[in-house]
Scaffold this motif. Structure first.
Motif, PDB file in Angstrom:
ATOM      1  N   GLY A 116      13.223   3.792   7.404  1.00  0.00           N
ATOM      2  CA  GLY A 116      12.040   3.239   8.359  1.00  0.00           C
ATOM      3  C   GLY A 116      11.537   1.849   8.016  1.00  0.00           C
ATOM      4  N   GLY A 117      12.685   0.933   7.463  1.00  0.00           N
ATOM      5  CA  GLY A 117      12.359  -0.444   7.204  1.00  0.00           C
ATOM      6  C   GLY A 117      11.259  -0.847   6.449  1.00  0.00           C
ATOM      7  N   HIS A 118      10.478  -1.750   6.459  1.00  0.00           N
ATOM      8  CA  HIS A 118       9.534  -2.357   5.388  1.00  0.00           C
ATOM      9  C   HIS A 118       8.477  -0.874   5.335  1.00  0.00           C
ATOM     10  CE1 HIS A 118      10.813  -6.405   5.092  1.00  0.00           C
ATOM     11  NE2 HIS A 118      10.109  -6.392   4.115  1.00  0.00           N
ATOM     12  N   ARG A 119       8.117  -0.373   6.428  1.00  0.00           N
ATOM     13  CA  ARG A 119       7.135   0.361   6.529  1.00  0.00           C
ATOM     14  C   ARG A 119       7.618   1.678   5.449  1.00  0.00           C
ATOM     15  NH1 ARG A 119       8.122   2.215  11.193  1.00  0.00           N
ATOM     16  NH2 ARG A 119       9.614   3.933  10.375  1.00  0.00           N
ATOM     17  N   ALA A 120       8.854   2.091   5.476  1.00  0.00           N
ATOM     18  CA  ALA A 120       9.211   3.182   4.638  1.00  0.00           C
ATOM     19  C   ALA A 120       9.167   2.693   3.462  1.00  0.00           C
ATOM     20  CB  ALA A 120      10.394   3.674   5.216  1.00  0.00           C
ATOM     21  N   ALA A 121       9.551   1.718   3.043  1.00  0.00           N
ATOM     22  CA  ALA A 121       9.631   0.959   1.781  1.00  0.00           C
ATOM     23  C   ALA A 121       8.507   0.930   1.145  1.00  0.00           C
ATOM     24  CB  ALA A 121      10.405  -0.399   1.486  1.00  0.00           C
ATOM     25  N   ILE A 122       7.271   0.624   1.975  1.00  0.00           N
ATOM     26  CA  ILE A 122       6.101   0.459   1.331  1.00  0.00           C
ATOM     27  C   ILE A 122       5.206   1.968   1.344  1.00  0.00           C
ATOM     28  CG2 ILE A 122       3.777  -0.529   1.624  1.00  0.00           C
ATOM     29  CD1 ILE A 122       5.161  -2.799   3.556  1.00  0.00           C
ATOM     30  N   VAL A 123       5.478   2.821   2.299  1.00  0.00           N
ATOM     31  CA  VAL A 123       4.948   3.870   2.300  1.00  0.00           C
ATOM     32  C   VAL A 123       5.463   4.663   1.023  1.00  0.00           C
ATOM     33  CG1 VAL A 123       4.501   6.010   3.374  1.00  0.00           C
ATOM     34  CG2 VAL A 123       4.145   3.930   4.516  1.00  0.00           C
ATOM     35  N   GLY A 124       6.787   4.662   0.855  1.00  0.00           N
ATOM     36  CA  GLY A 124       7.468   5.483  -0.137  1.00  0.00           C
ATOM     37  C   GLY A 124       6.915   4.919  -1.512  1.00  0.00           C
ATOM     38  N   ALA A 125       6.841   3.498  -1.583  1.00  0.00           N
ATOM     39  CA  ALA A 125       6.423   2.926  -2.800  1.00  0.00           C
ATOM     40  C   ALA A 125       5.041   3.531  -3.255  1.00  0.00           C
ATOM     41  CB  ALA A 125       6.565   1.502  -2.795  1.00  0.00           C
ATOM     42  N   GLY A 126       4.061   3.340  -2.101  1.00  0.00           N
ATOM     43  CA  GLY A 126       2.692   3.997  -2.442  1.00  0.00           C
ATOM     44  C   GLY A 126       2.644   5.593  -2.858  1.00  0.00           C
ATOM     45  N   GLN A 544      -0.906  -4.339   0.507  1.00  0.00           N
ATOM     46  CA  GLN A 544      -1.721  -3.603  -0.471  1.00  0.00           C
ATOM     47  C   GLN A 544      -2.484  -2.421   0.035  1.00  0.00           C
ATOM     48  OE1 GLN A 544      -2.243  -3.907  -4.116  1.00  0.00           O
ATOM     49  NE2 GLN A 544      -2.715  -2.048  -3.555  1.00  0.00           N
ATOM     50  N   ALA A 545      -2.969  -2.651   1.442  1.00  0.00           N
ATOM     51  CA  ALA A 545      -3.712  -1.550   2.047  1.00  0.00           C
ATOM     52  C   ALA A 545      -2.676  -0.432   2.450  1.00  0.00           C
ATOM     53  CB  ALA A 545      -4.233  -2.187   3.629  1.00  0.00           C
ATOM     54  N   MET A 546      -1.593  -0.671   2.660  1.00  0.00           N
ATOM     55  CA  MET A 546      -0.595   0.482   3.138  1.00  0.00           C
ATOM     56  C   MET A 546      -0.477   1.191   1.812  1.00  0.00           C
ATOM     57  SD  MET A 546       2.018  -1.701   5.618  1.00  0.00           S
ATOM     58  CE  MET A 546       3.218  -0.044   5.848  1.00  0.00           C
ATOM     59  N   LEU A 547      -0.312   0.578   0.685  1.00  0.00           N
ATOM     60  CA  LEU A 547       0.154   1.013  -0.525  1.00  0.00           C
ATOM     61  C   LEU A 547      -1.269   2.101  -0.848  1.00  0.00           C
ATOM     62  CD1 LEU A 547       1.469  -1.676  -2.911  1.00  0.00           C
ATOM     63  CD2 LEU A 547       2.747   0.406  -1.852  1.00  0.00           C
ATOM     64  N   ASP A 548      -2.403   1.742  -0.670  1.00  0.00           N
ATOM     65  CA  ASP A 548      -3.560   2.405  -0.901  1.00  0.00           C
ATOM     66  C   ASP A 548      -3.579   3.733   0.097  1.00  0.00           C
ATOM     67  OD1 ASP A 548      -4.297   0.304  -2.902  1.00  0.00           O
ATOM     68  OD2 ASP A 548      -5.680  -0.600  -1.425  1.00  0.00           O
ATOM     69  N   GLN A 549      -3.276   3.253   1.209  1.00  0.00           N
ATOM     70  CA  GLN A 549      -3.343   4.435   2.189  1.00  0.00           C
ATOM     71  C   GLN A 549      -2.357   5.510   1.809  1.00  0.00           C
ATOM     72  OE1 GLN A 549      -3.395   4.576   6.883  1.00  0.00           O
ATOM     73  NE2 GLN A 549      -5.476   4.274   6.296  1.00  0.00           N
ATOM     74  N   SER A 550      -1.170   5.023   1.303  1.00  0.00           N
ATOM     75  CA  SER A 550       0.068   5.977   0.989  1.00  0.00           C
ATOM     76  C   SER A 550      -0.489   6.935  -0.272  1.00  0.00           C
ATOM     77  CB  SER A 550       1.212   5.284   0.717  1.00  0.00           C
ATOM     78  OG  SER A 550       1.638   4.588   1.892  1.00  0.00           O
ATOM     79  N   PHE A 551      -1.138   6.121  -1.164  1.00  0.00           N
ATOM     80  CA  PHE A 551      -1.595   6.747  -2.237  1.00  0.00           C
ATOM     81  C   PHE A 551      -2.509   7.994  -1.967  1.00  0.00           C
ATOM     82  CE2 PHE A 551      -4.468   7.711  -5.763  1.00  0.00           C
ATOM     83  CZ  PHE A 551      -3.947   7.544  -6.972  1.00  0.00           C
ATOM     84  N   ALA A 552      -3.302   7.695  -1.075  1.00  0.00           N
ATOM     85  CA  ALA A 552      -4.289   8.804  -0.528  1.00  0.00           C
ATOM     86  C   ALA A 552      -3.667   9.732   0.165  1.00  0.00           C
ATOM     87  CB  ALA A 552      -5.242   8.191   0.611  1.00  0.00           C
ATOM     88  N   LEU A 553      -2.456   9.561   0.973  1.00  0.00           N
ATOM     89  CA  LEU A 553      -1.517  10.684   1.429  1.00  0.00           C
ATOM     90  C   LEU A 553      -1.094  11.600   0.531  1.00  0.00           C
ATOM     91  CD1 LEU A 553       0.669   8.852   4.157  1.00  0.00           C
ATOM     92  CD2 LEU A 553      -1.342  10.508   4.424  1.00  0.00           C
ATOM     93  N   ALA A 554      -0.752  10.950  -0.699  1.00  0.00           N
ATOM     94  CA  ALA A 554      -0.070  11.966  -1.734  1.00  0.00           C
ATOM     95  C   ALA A 554      -1.163  12.713  -2.634  1.00  0.00           C
ATOM     96  CB  ALA A 554       0.915  11.191  -2.609  1.00  0.00           C
ATOM     97  N   THR A 555      -2.337  12.280  -2.543  1.00  0.00           N
ATOM     98  CA  THR A 555      -3.364  12.716  -3.497  1.00  0.00           C
ATOM     99  C   THR A 555      -4.403  13.594  -3.015  1.00  0.00           C
ATOM    100  OG1 THR A 555      -4.819  10.644  -3.184  1.00  0.00           O
ATOM    101  CG2 THR A 555      -2.994  10.983  -5.144  1.00  0.00           C
ATOM    102  N   GLN A 556      -4.416  13.395  -1.438  1.00  0.00           N
ATOM    103  CA  GLN A 556      -5.701  14.187  -0.807  1.00  0.00           C
ATOM    104  C   GLN A 556      -5.242  15.778  -0.663  1.00  0.00           C
ATOM    105  OE1 GLN A 556      -6.176  12.464   2.922  1.00  0.00           O
ATOM    106  NE2 GLN A 556      -4.674  13.691   4.160  1.00  0.00           N
ATOM    107  N   GLY A 557      -4.111  16.279  -0.471  1.00  0.00           N
ATOM    108  CA  GLY A 557      -3.783  17.643  -0.089  1.00  0.00           C
ATOM    109  C   GLY A 557      -4.305  17.833   1.333  1.00  0.00           C
TER     110      GLY A 557
END
Length: 604
Positions: A116-126, A544-557
């Protein structure tokens, strides 16, 4: 490659000459070399078509074995400690402590991160950042440590940019990987992949430089296509060595010469600290193998086409239509006593995995009139080579003559490889389904743009299930998943973590899939992670905003309300990770794992 500025820039390319191009510093480093094979070299390893008898390479076996002995016991214990510390009021079942604490067989965990291009790379990184035990916020959230405990890490397309740069960068922390630091130069997302300044004249010279960087490969007699231009553009961002300040410095190689096989020499790989990295590609086959081609859920590659993997030791396919591998180090060899080295450039492997340009070359469309027409025209004028397909990645076929009755490219000298998600499987489950690897738990990161507003809707899960059920059920096992997008949406399976395969038959070796999708903004936040795949430039604060939101996706349940994460999520995630090991012990689920699995598991 959809930048408007780039279309104007490429009008300059046709005036470019091979003589000038050969002077670029990166050109010699990017060009493969042909020489005598070392004594005892074998360029073909047949693994056969019987999945139960297939074996991984001796190098992979040695790596995984050493990792399980030297690294994973302490990694699992550290992860368990994070879960316990984040869940002080949750009583964990005894079997969970045994499995993750080293008293019983630990899970074999694989992580799959989508395209998914940059989106996937950044979300995956987060999300990987949320799993990284080196990140104290992740440890405090009770998810940190799973990255260190994983045996395998697979990526394709945009996910290959993440997996490839993480491996080639010597396994740095995610902030260093993305923004630079501690010897890593970062991704340079603030620079457009193909028009880094926005100035037409300056960027035209930059594009000429990309052509320069592939010229010597052509002069030495190797095929060059759009994938090579794409590879060199990606290398300036996703292979260690380029900064915003030196992007135009022609004295630097900008990642040229860094090979995928040379990852095995890095300290973090030598000490078995990295999950074993794998990158996937699809293929445009030239011969029907006797069965009917089935249209994929999305994309233009048939589901039955062979899927190729590039790991640091081998390239090939486990699919029973081939069942063969060649050493990654000698990719491009003519399959006799002469060996090629340097063909497996990290950027080229990433470029193969993200080569989606066949989308422009549909029946009845003049490709020269499309968004990539100027690139194709430039290649034809600068590097003429009759009968070479320029919209794919060209790899000399190491499997020429293999399995002539079933292998569709057995008579082809060139493999036409394309984006690893072009058959609709945009999340790379397949290498983690290989029986020889024994992966029993897959944590899947789905950052695919399935919807018109760029959210994931489960299409990759559906495509993988379809591929296994329609063609390769004897080779791979996969749990039941919803058969349509409407079910994913109606049941909110992409807006919260979902577990698939919780209650498969005890005789089944289908893995349990922990599915974390970029299906919506977390905890009532305004969405920032649903960017277009076509976006090729990101400001650092947006990243950074995308990394932060992706972090939340993985930690909120599953949030208990619009602002509260599930306080039991760390325990629930651990329950899922350990569930196949629990089953192997013959122990029933108990305590919090019983309620967790009831809440997070999907069943047909």
């Amino acid at each position: 490659m959809r930048s408007t500025a780039f279309l104007t820039i490429l009008s300059f390319v046709l005036s470019f000459s091979i003589e000038v191009s050969a002077q670029a510093a990166a050109s010699a480093a990017y060009a493969p070399a042909l020489g005598a094979c070392p004594s005892g070299t074998s360029l073909l390893r047949n693994v056969g078509t019987d999945a139960s008898a297939q074996t991984v390479s001796s190098d992979e076996q040695s790596y995984i074995s050493s990792r399980k002995t030297d690294v994973l016991p302490s990694a699992w214990k550290a992860y368990l400690a994070a879960v316990e510390n984040a869940s002080p009021n949750v009583a964990l079942p005894d079997y969970l402590s045994k499995v993750l604490g080293g008293d019983a067989n630990a899970p074999t965990l694989g992580i799959a991160t989508s395209g998914g291009g940059h989106r996937a790379a950044i979300v995956g990184a987060g999300i990987l950042n949320a799993l990284d035990g080196r990140n104290q916020s992740s440890v405090g959230s009770g998810t940190g440590g799973l990255l260190q405990a994983a045996s395998y890490l697979a990526g394709l397309s945009g996910g290959s940019w993440l997996v490839g740069s993480l491996a080639q960068g010597d396994f740095p922390t995610i902030p260093h990987l993305v923004f630079g630091g501690d010897g890593v130069t970062g991704w340079q997302t603030q620079l457009d992949l193909l028009a880094p300044t926005g100035n037409t004249t300056t960027d035209a010279e930059y594009v000429k430089g990309l052509f320069a960087e592939i010229a010597y490969k052509y002069i030495k007699g190797f095929p060059v296509t759009i994938a090579d231009i794409w590879a060199r553009a990606l290398s300036h961002h996703f292979v260690n060595g380029t900064t915003a300040e030196n992007v135009f410095d022609e004295s630097l190689t900008h990642g040229a010469g860094a090979t995928w096989s040379s990852v095995a020499k890095l300290p973090s790989f030598q000490s078995h600290q990295q999950p074993f990295p794998i990158i996937l590609a699809n293929t445009i086959t030239s011969k029907n193998n006797g069965s009917e081609f089935i249209e994929p859920v999305q994309g233009v590659v048939a589901l039955e086409n062979p899927i190729y993997e590039f790991n640091v030791f081998e390239m090939g396919s486990w699919d029973p239509v081939l069942g063969a591998f060649t050493p990654t180090k000698y990719l491009g060899s003519p399959n006799d006593t002469a060996c090629v080295t340097g063909y497996d450039q990290v950027s080229f492997v990433q470029g193969i995995s993200a080569d989606l340009f066949i989308e422009y070359n549909q029946t009845g469309v003049d490709i020269l009139q499309t968004a990539i027409g100027s690139i194709i025209g430039g290649l034809e004028a600068t590097f003429p080579e009759p009968n070479l397909r320029l919209d794919t990645a060209a790899v000399p076929n190491p499997f020429f003559g293999v399995a002539p009755d079933v292998y569709p490219d057995t008579a082809e000298t060139i493999l036409n490889l394309v984006d690893g998600g072009m058959d609709g499987e945009v999340t790379p489950y397949q290498p983690l389904l290989v029986k020889a690897r024994g992966v029993d738990t897959i944590l899947a990161i789905d950052a695919v743009a399935d919807s018109t507003d760029n959210w994931a809707q489960g299409r990759s899960l559906i495509a993988t299930a379809d591929r296994v059920n329609m063609f390769y059920g004897a080779s791979y096992s996969f749990p039941s998943v919803p058969t349509d997008v409407a079910t994913f949406v109606a049941q909110n399976l992409t807006t919260r973590p979902t577990f698939f395969g919780c209650d498969v038959d005890a005789a089944s070796d289908a893995p349990l899939v922990i599915y974390i999708a970029n299906g919506g903004a977390p905890l009532g936040e305004a969405p920032v992670t649903n960017t277009s795949t076509a976006q090729t430039q990101y400001a650092l604060d947006q990243v950074q905003a995308m990394l932060d939101q992706s972090f939340a996706l993985a930690t909120q349940g599953i949030p208990t309300d619009a602002a509260t994460r599930d306080p039991e999520w760390p325990a629930c995630l651990a329950c899922a990770v350990a569930d196949r090991s629990r089953r192997a012990l013959g122990v029933e689920r108990s305590g919090v794992c019983t309620s967790c699995m009831e809440r997070y598991c999907w069943s047909a």
